[in-house]
Design a protein around this motif. Structure first.
Motif, PDB file in Angstrom:
ATOM      1  N   PRO A 271       0.804  -1.181   0.011  1.00 21.84           N
ATOM      2  CA  PRO A 271      -0.181  -0.045   0.041  1.00 21.84           C
ATOM      3  C   PRO A 271       0.998   1.390  -0.137  1.00 21.84           C
ATOM      4  O   PRO A 271       1.939   1.387   0.940  1.00 21.84           O
ATOM      5  CB  PRO A 271      -0.964  -0.005   1.347  1.00 21.84           C
ATOM      6  CG  PRO A 271      -0.616  -1.360   1.651  1.00 21.84           C
ATOM      7  CD  PRO A 271       0.624  -2.049   1.183  1.00 21.84           C
ATOM      8  N   ASN A 272       0.553   2.338  -0.996  1.00 22.34           N
ATOM      9  CA  ASN A 272       1.407   3.553  -1.124  1.00 22.34           C
ATOM     10  C   ASN A 272       0.946   4.547   0.092  1.00 22.34           C
ATOM     11  O   ASN A 272       0.495   5.205  -0.394  1.00 22.34           O
ATOM     12  CB  ASN A 272       1.142   4.037  -2.377  1.00 22.34           C
ATOM     13  CG  ASN A 272       2.320   5.189  -2.662  1.00 22.34           C
ATOM     14  OD1 ASN A 272       3.183   5.128  -2.014  1.00 22.34           O
ATOM     15  ND2 ASN A 272       1.783   6.053  -3.787  1.00 22.34           N
ATOM     16  N   GLU A 273       1.406   4.067   1.456  1.00 17.23           N
ATOM     17  CA  GLU A 273       1.023   4.835   2.360  1.00 17.23           C
ATOM     18  C   GLU A 273       2.187   5.709   2.760  1.00 17.23           C
ATOM     19  O   GLU A 273       3.389   5.148   2.616  1.00 17.23           O
ATOM     20  CB  GLU A 273       0.635   4.191   3.475  1.00 17.23           C
ATOM     21  CG  GLU A 273      -1.077   3.736   3.201  1.00 17.23           C
ATOM     22  CD  GLU A 273      -1.552   2.582   4.115  1.00 17.23           C
ATOM     23  OE1 GLU A 273      -0.717   2.268   4.955  1.00 17.23           O
ATOM     24  OE2 GLU A 273      -2.683   2.273   3.604  1.00 17.23           O
ATOM     25  N   ILE A 274       1.995   6.640   3.727  1.00 14.21           N
ATOM     26  CA  ILE A 274       3.129   7.854   3.792  1.00 14.21           C
ATOM     27  C   ILE A 274       4.325   6.948   4.834  1.00 14.21           C
ATOM     28  O   ILE A 274       5.287   7.001   4.720  1.00 14.21           O
ATOM     29  CB  ILE A 274       2.576   8.855   4.396  1.00 14.21           C
ATOM     30  CG1 ILE A 274       3.877   9.851   4.873  1.00 14.21           C
ATOM     31  CG2 ILE A 274       1.927   8.456   5.817  1.00 14.21           C
ATOM     32  CD1 ILE A 274       3.413  11.185   4.429  1.00 14.21           C
ATOM     33  N   LYS A 328       0.998  -7.688   8.026  1.00 16.00           N
ATOM     34  CA  LYS A 328       1.083  -6.365   8.845  1.00 16.00           C
ATOM     35  C   LYS A 328       1.417  -5.258   7.552  1.00 16.00           C
ATOM     36  O   LYS A 328       1.065  -4.088   7.826  1.00 16.00           O
ATOM     37  CB  LYS A 328       2.165  -6.448   9.909  1.00 16.00           C
ATOM     38  CG  LYS A 328       2.380  -5.441  10.840  1.00 16.00           C
ATOM     39  CD  LYS A 328       2.923  -6.108  12.162  1.00 16.00           C
ATOM     40  CE  LYS A 328       3.620  -4.823  12.572  1.00 16.00           C
ATOM     41  NZ  LYS A 328       4.861  -5.529  13.816  1.00 16.00           N
ATOM     42  N   LEU A 329       2.341  -5.700   6.763  1.00 16.04           N
ATOM     43  CA  LEU A 329       2.852  -4.838   5.800  1.00 16.04           C
ATOM     44  C   LEU A 329       1.855  -4.653   4.490  1.00 16.04           C
ATOM     45  O   LEU A 329       2.163  -3.561   3.887  1.00 16.04           O
ATOM     46  CB  LEU A 329       4.278  -5.189   5.361  1.00 16.04           C
ATOM     47  CG  LEU A 329       5.508  -5.191   6.382  1.00 16.04           C
ATOM     48  CD1 LEU A 329       6.704  -5.725   5.766  1.00 16.04           C
ATOM     49  CD2 LEU A 329       5.557  -3.631   6.770  1.00 16.04           C
ATOM     50  N   GLY A 330       1.242  -5.923   4.356  1.00 19.96           N
ATOM     51  CA  GLY A 330       0.014  -5.612   3.157  1.00 19.96           C
ATOM     52  C   GLY A 330       0.796  -5.719   1.893  1.00 19.96           C
ATOM     53  O   GLY A 330       0.058  -5.225   0.956  1.00 19.96           O
ATOM     54  N   PHE A 331       1.791  -6.228   1.850  1.00 22.42           N
ATOM     55  CA  PHE A 331       2.393  -6.451   0.370  1.00 22.42           C
ATOM     56  C   PHE A 331       1.706  -7.644  -0.347  1.00 22.42           C
ATOM     57  O   PHE A 331       1.269  -8.424   0.393  1.00 22.42           O
ATOM     58  CB  PHE A 331       3.975  -6.388   0.366  1.00 22.42           C
ATOM     59  CG  PHE A 331       4.541  -7.614   1.039  1.00 22.42           C
ATOM     60  CD1 PHE A 331       4.726  -8.678   0.443  1.00 22.42           C
ATOM     61  CD2 PHE A 331       5.067  -7.387   2.303  1.00 22.42           C
ATOM     62  CE1 PHE A 331       5.542  -9.520   1.228  1.00 22.42           C
ATOM     63  CE2 PHE A 331       5.877  -8.259   2.974  1.00 22.42           C
ATOM     64  CZ  PHE A 331       5.776  -9.459   2.422  1.00 22.42           C
TER      65      PHE A 331
END
Ligand code: ASP
Ligand code: MG
Length: 411
Positions: A271-274, A328-331
């Motif tokens: 997810p492209n999160e900050i 946890k990291l969602g990749f």
């Protein structure tokens, strides 16, 4: 009268004859009216042999006991070298790291030096002794336990002693005649560099040029100690490591470094999160995974791919940590590419010469070398290429930057 620290590496004290040869070099300096402190490594491959022995008993030996074991290597050398000096009629005395007042942080197998109480060494020098100190070791004050400084750490002992003793010189005797433009075993036209700056040497040492312990270079820079790296087997002048390289100032590229055994890992569709980068690398760091080059590819507003390089020896650990944290990291997935190598150019002249990286990339692409990753600092450019292209790349770059021809850059 001057004060000199001389350091002899494992090969330079690898046999009785070599120990006697080291004693002659020490005596030469004493006869020239100097006070001399000597730092030595374990004889030859002793440390490797001790590591191997421990490995036969345990896959995961206690770090405290490893330090206890490995420090014996240097103790053998200090006693034998001191006896050789006595044999020649000179006053000399050996000291372990702790007897020499070297205090380290509480970190077995890779401790930093915190402080050196130089009173005893100073007293011994005043009384006309040659002082022979075991490299690579010290004492953790709070536990009273023996610690080592990390493999290759005798260089750091020598430079640290040179700093506290305010030595005029620190000579590092090794099995090569100096620091070379690149490894002479790989490139025939490699030549000895007469003088290299601390920053350049630090980059070279960190990039895998094994001739000096990186922390020793850091220490030398912080305390402005001029080092000379030279051979114990010849009288040829070595390489000076100093503030500003005095000859050939500002070469765009002073040296090339390379190392194999690198793997590139790509974590896809995170997810492209900050906090994506911070989450990923915090997890890796807290699991002791050392990453090198990092590349982020933002795919679209929602998704990002992140690639990084690691030493191939920690691939399975890295895969495990990533798998454990996938939710946890969602990749989406992990891919990796092994059999890679890092090829780097180093030179302080890069700061004022644009286009050095471009020259490097052009030279590599002319040889059909595919560049997989890039990282730069002010004075280096590193590329990751296929391992099979490593030597070809180094040879090409050595030619491109005219490292064997000694051509100074026009300013
Ligand atoms: N004997 C230790 C090693 O082999 C320390 C040194 O030689 O600097 O790593
Ligand atoms: Mg060494």
């Amino acid at each position: 009268m001057g004060r000199i620290v001389q350091k002899f590496g494992g090969t330079s004290v690898g046999s009785v004859e070599r120990i006697q040869n080291a004693a002659k070099r020490i005596i030469n300096e004493v006869n020239n009216g100097n006070e001399v402190v000597v730092v030595v490594s374990a004889m030859g491959k002793t440390t490797d042999e001790l590591v191997r022995l421990a490995g036969e008993i345990s896959k995961n030996p206690s770090k405290r006991e490893m330090d206890m074991l490995l420090t014996t290597g240097e103790q053998v050398t200090i006693a034998l070298l001191t006896m050789a000096l006595h044999q020649e009629g000179y006053k000399a005395l050996s000291l372990t790291g702790w007897q020499a007042g070297i205090q380290t942080e509480n970190n077995h197998s890779n401790a930093r030096i915190l402080d050196i109480d130089s009173e005893r060494i100073n007293g011994l020098l005043k009384d006309g002794n040659i002082v022979v100190v075991a490299g690579f070791q010290g004492l953790i004050p709070e536990t009273n336990d023996i610690a080592t400084l990390g493999r290759g750490g005798s260089d750091t002992t020598a430079v640290a002693l040179a700093a506290v003793l305010k030595a005029d010189r620190c000579d590092i005797y090794t099995d090569v005649t100096g620091v070379y433009t690149t490894d002479p075993r790989a490139v025939k036209t490699a030549r000895k560099i007469p003088s290299i700056s601390y920053d350049e040497m630090l980059e070279m040492a960190n990039l895998g040029a094994g001739v000096l312990h990186p922390r020793a270079v850091e220490f030398a820079k912080n305390y402005s100690i001029v080092l000379e790296v030279r051979s114990s087997m010849s009288d040829e002048r070595g390489t000076l490591v100093e503030e500003e390289a005095t000859m050939e100032q500002n070469l765009m590229v002073r040296g090339l470094a390379f190392e194999g055994n690198i793997t590139k890992i790509t974590v896809t569709n995170m997810p492209n999160e900050i906090n994506a980068l911070s989450d990923l690398f915090t997890i890796l760091a807290s699991n002791g995974i050392n990453v090198d080059i990092i590349i982020q590819n933002v795919m679209n507003q929602e998704k990002t791919n992140i690639s990084f390089s690691i030493d191939s020896s920690i691939l399975s650990d890295t895969q495990e940590v990533l798998a454990e944290n996938q939710d946890k990291l969602g990749f989406e997935s992990i891919s990796y590419e092994g059999n890679l190598a890092k090829v780097s150019i180093v030179g302080s002249g890069m700061i004022s010469n644009p286009g050095v990286a471009a020259m490097m990339f052009k030279a590599l692409s002319d040889q059909d070398v595919m560049i997989k990753m890039v990282s730069t600092s002010e004075i280096k450019v590193s590329t990751v290429v296929k391992q099979e292209d490593m030597i070809k790349s180094i040879e090409t770059l050595h030619d491109t930057f005219e490292l064997d021809a000694r051509v100074p850059v026009q300013k």
